[in-house]
Design a protein around this motif. Sequence first.
Motif, PDB file in Angstrom:
ATOM      1  N   GLY A   1      -7.338  14.612 -18.963  1.00 46.31           N
ATOM      2  CA  GLY A   1      -8.637  14.441 -18.324  1.00 46.31           C
ATOM      3  C   GLY A   1      -9.381  13.198 -18.750  1.00 46.31           C
ATOM      4  O   GLY A   1     -10.431  12.902 -18.205  1.00 46.31           O
ATOM      5  N   ALA A   2      -8.856  12.445 -19.706  1.00 46.90           N
ATOM      6  CA  ALA A   2      -9.535  11.235 -20.178  1.00 46.90           C
ATOM      7  C   ALA A   2      -9.497  10.149 -19.111  1.00 46.90           C
ATOM      8  O   ALA A   2      -8.476   9.939 -18.470  1.00 46.90           O
ATOM      9  N   VAL A   3     -10.595   9.487 -18.918  1.00 52.08           N
ATOM     10  CA  VAL A   3     -10.679   8.410 -17.945  1.00 52.08           C
ATOM     11  C   VAL A   3     -10.408   7.097 -18.663  1.00 52.08           C
ATOM     12  O   VAL A   3     -11.071   6.793 -19.651  1.00 52.08           O
TER      13      VAL A   3
ATOM     14  N   ASP B   1       0.816  -1.213   0.000  1.00 57.30           N
ATOM     15  CA  ASP B   1       0.000   0.000   0.000  1.00 57.30           C
ATOM     16  C   ASP B   1       0.850   1.263   0.000  1.00 57.30           C
ATOM     17  O   ASP B   1       0.424   2.301  -0.494  1.00 57.30           O
ATOM     18  N   HIS B   2       2.043   1.206   0.543  1.00 56.19           N
ATOM     19  CA  HIS B   2       2.919   2.373   0.594  1.00 56.19           C
ATOM     20  C   HIS B   2       3.454   2.746  -0.792  1.00 56.19           C
ATOM     21  O   HIS B   2       3.793   3.889  -1.031  1.00 56.19           O
ATOM     22  N   HIS B   3       3.539   1.790  -1.701  1.00 53.24           N
ATOM     23  CA  HIS B   3       4.095   2.046  -3.025  1.00 53.24           C
ATOM     24  C   HIS B   3       3.091   2.720  -3.957  1.00 53.24           C
ATOM     25  O   HIS B   3       3.470   3.330  -4.940  1.00 53.24           O
ATOM     26  N   LYS B   4       1.811   2.624  -3.678  1.00 58.55           N
ATOM     27  CA  LYS B   4       0.769   3.200  -4.530  1.00 58.55           C
ATOM     28  C   LYS B   4      -0.235   3.961  -3.664  1.00 58.55           C
ATOM     29  O   LYS B   4      -1.407   3.605  -3.590  1.00 58.55           O
ATOM     30  N   PRO B   5       0.198   5.038  -3.020  1.00 54.74           N
ATOM     31  CA  PRO B   5      -0.694   5.712  -2.074  1.00 54.74           C
ATOM     32  C   PRO B   5      -1.884   6.413  -2.731  1.00 54.74           C
ATOM     33  O   PRO B   5      -2.891   6.640  -2.077  1.00 54.74           O
ATOM     34  N   PHE B   6      -1.793   6.744  -4.030  1.00 54.89           N
ATOM     35  CA  PHE B   6      -2.876   7.475  -4.678  1.00 54.89           C
ATOM     36  C   PHE B   6      -3.663   6.617  -5.659  1.00 54.89           C
ATOM     37  O   PHE B   6      -4.472   7.128  -6.414  1.00 54.89           O
ATOM     38  N   GLU B   7      -3.421   5.321  -5.652  1.00 54.83           N
ATOM     39  CA  GLU B   7      -4.133   4.426  -6.568  1.00 54.83           C
ATOM     40  C   GLU B   7      -5.627   4.468  -6.249  1.00 54.83           C
ATOM     41  O   GLU B   7      -6.040   4.353  -5.104  1.00 54.83           O
ATOM     42  N   GLY B   8      -6.421   4.657  -7.275  1.00 51.91           N
ATOM     43  CA  GLY B   8      -7.869   4.704  -7.105  1.00 51.91           C
ATOM     44  C   GLY B   8      -8.403   6.092  -6.795  1.00 51.91           C
ATOM     45  O   GLY B   8      -9.607   6.288  -6.761  1.00 51.91           O
ATOM     46  N   CYS B   9      -7.533   7.067  -6.574  1.00 45.96           N
ATOM     47  CA  CYS B   9      -7.979   8.432  -6.300  1.00 45.96           C
ATOM     48  C   CYS B   9      -8.343   9.135  -7.604  1.00 45.96           C
ATOM     49  O   CYS B   9      -7.799   8.840  -8.653  1.00 45.96           O
ATOM     50  N   ARG B  10      -9.247  10.079  -7.517  1.00 48.59           N
ATOM     51  CA  ARG B  10      -9.639  10.862  -8.689  1.00 48.59           C
ATOM     52  C   ARG B  10      -9.396  12.331  -8.386  1.00 48.59           C
ATOM     53  O   ARG B  10      -9.605  12.788  -7.267  1.00 48.59           O
TER      54      ARG B  10
END
Length: 40
Positions: free
Chosen positions: A37-39, A5-14
Amino acid sequence: MSDADHHKPFEGCRLPVVPTDYAPELTGIGPYAAQLGAVP
């Protein structure tokens, strides 16, 4: 929190992107702002 979890702290954030120039502007930063801005 695990080590993974420390390696990807912003994964899933928008994050909202509010550029001053946007597509269909063909030159300058507009096309890049549209791609940013493309999802996926």
